[in-house]
Design a protein around this motif. Sequence first.
Motif, PDB file in Angstrom:
ATOM      1  N   GLY A   1      24.930 -31.244  -7.918  1.00 40.84           N
ATOM      2  CA  GLY A   1      25.605 -31.896  -6.808  1.00 40.84           C
ATOM      3  C   GLY A   1      27.052 -32.154  -7.152  1.00 40.84           C
ATOM      4  N   PHE A   2      27.838 -32.415  -6.130  1.00 42.03           N
ATOM      5  CA  PHE A   2      29.240 -32.761  -6.340  1.00 42.03           C
ATOM      6  C   PHE A   2      29.753 -33.461  -5.099  1.00 42.03           C
ATOM      7  N   PRO A   3      30.375 -34.599  -5.212  1.00 37.45           N
ATOM      8  CA  PRO A   3      30.879 -35.217  -6.432  1.00 37.45           C
ATOM      9  C   PRO A   3      29.825 -35.964  -7.251  1.00 37.45           C
ATOM     10  N   THR A   4      28.660 -36.254  -6.676  1.00 33.47           N
ATOM     11  CA  THR A   4      27.597 -36.873  -7.463  1.00 33.47           C
ATOM     12  C   THR A   4      26.333 -36.033  -7.327  1.00 33.47           C
ATOM     13  N   LEU A   5      25.387 -36.225  -8.237  1.00 33.72           N
ATOM     14  CA  LEU A   5      24.124 -35.505  -8.169  1.00 33.72           C
ATOM     15  C   LEU A   5      23.465 -35.736  -6.817  1.00 33.72           C
ATOM     16  N   GLY A   6      22.992 -34.678  -6.223  1.00 31.04           N
ATOM     17  CA  GLY A   6      22.347 -34.743  -4.919  1.00 31.04           C
ATOM     18  C   GLY A   6      23.269 -34.456  -3.757  1.00 31.04           C
ATOM     19  N   ASP A   7      24.580 -34.573  -3.970  1.00 35.95           N
ATOM     20  CA  ASP A   7      25.534 -34.249  -2.904  1.00 35.95           C
ATOM     21  C   ASP A   7      25.634 -32.738  -2.760  1.00 35.95           C
ATOM     22  N   GLU A   8      25.757 -32.285  -1.534  1.00 37.41           N
ATOM     23  CA  GLU A   8      25.885 -30.855  -1.257  1.00 37.41           C
ATOM     24  C   GLU A   8      27.364 -30.530  -1.058  1.00 37.41           C
ATOM     25  N   ALA A   9      27.966 -29.903  -2.080  1.00 41.57           N
ATOM     26  CA  ALA A   9      29.397 -29.609  -2.060  1.00 41.57           C
ATOM     27  C   ALA A   9      29.751 -28.537  -1.033  1.00 41.57           C
ATOM     28  N   PHE A  10      28.810 -27.663  -0.720  1.00 44.25           N
ATOM     29  CA  PHE A  10      29.020 -26.608   0.278  1.00 44.25           C
ATOM     30  C   PHE A  10      27.656 -26.245   0.845  1.00 44.25           C
ATOM     31  N   PRO A  11      27.594 -25.685   2.046  1.00 43.49           N
ATOM     32  CA  PRO A  11      26.301 -25.332   2.627  1.00 43.49           C
ATOM     33  C   PRO A  11      25.511 -24.396   1.700  1.00 43.49           C
ATOM     34  N   GLY A  12      24.288 -24.763   1.404  1.00 43.26           N
ATOM     35  CA  GLY A  12      23.446 -23.971   0.525  1.00 43.26           C
ATOM     36  C   GLY A  12      23.513 -24.383  -0.932  1.00 43.26           C
TER      37      GLY A  12
END
Length: 160
Positions: A81-92
Motif C-alpha cells: 500500500g501507499f502511503p500506508t499499508l492497505g492504501d491503493e496507490a493506483f487502480p489495481g
Amino acid sequence: MPTVTQPKNAPGDFLVDYEEKVFEDVKAEPGEKALVTFHTVAFEGSIGFVNLLQATRLKRKGFDTTILLYGPGVTLGVQRGFPTLGDEAFPGHQNFNKQIVKFMEEGGKVYACRFALQALYGHGEGALIPGIRPISPLDVLDIVLLHRKAGAFILDTWTL
C-alpha cells in the motif's frame, strides 16, 4: 480509397459470444484437492493474478484448494500500500492482496516460504497478509509431493 461502413464499437456492444460454453462444468468429487503454486513476481505480468482467480474458481468448484507462494511468489502475499499499508496507490494496486484475502475467506489455504521471504526479499513473517501461513523451505517440495500422493490437480505458475 476503401471506406469503412461498419459502425464504431460502442459501450454495451457484444464482440464475441460470451454465453456459449463448449465443455461441461467440471465439479470436484468429494475429497478432491488442488494445489496452485506461484513462482512469479507480483506485477511482472498477468499470470500471477490470473492463476489467483483460477485458484478461487477451483475452490468454488469444490476442490480443497491450497496456494503455495515460494521464490518470487512470496511477493504476491506481502502486505502493500501507499502511503500506508492497505492504501491503493493506483487502480489495481491491491488486486493480489484482495484476491488472496477473498480466497482465504472462502476457505482456501495459503502458504509462503520463509526462506524466500527473508533471504530473497528481506521480509519477515509480519509482512505477510494475515492468514497466510509461513513454512520452512524444506516444506516447499513436501507440500507438492503430498498433493501428488493425494491425486490432486496441480497448477504451477512460473515466470522467468
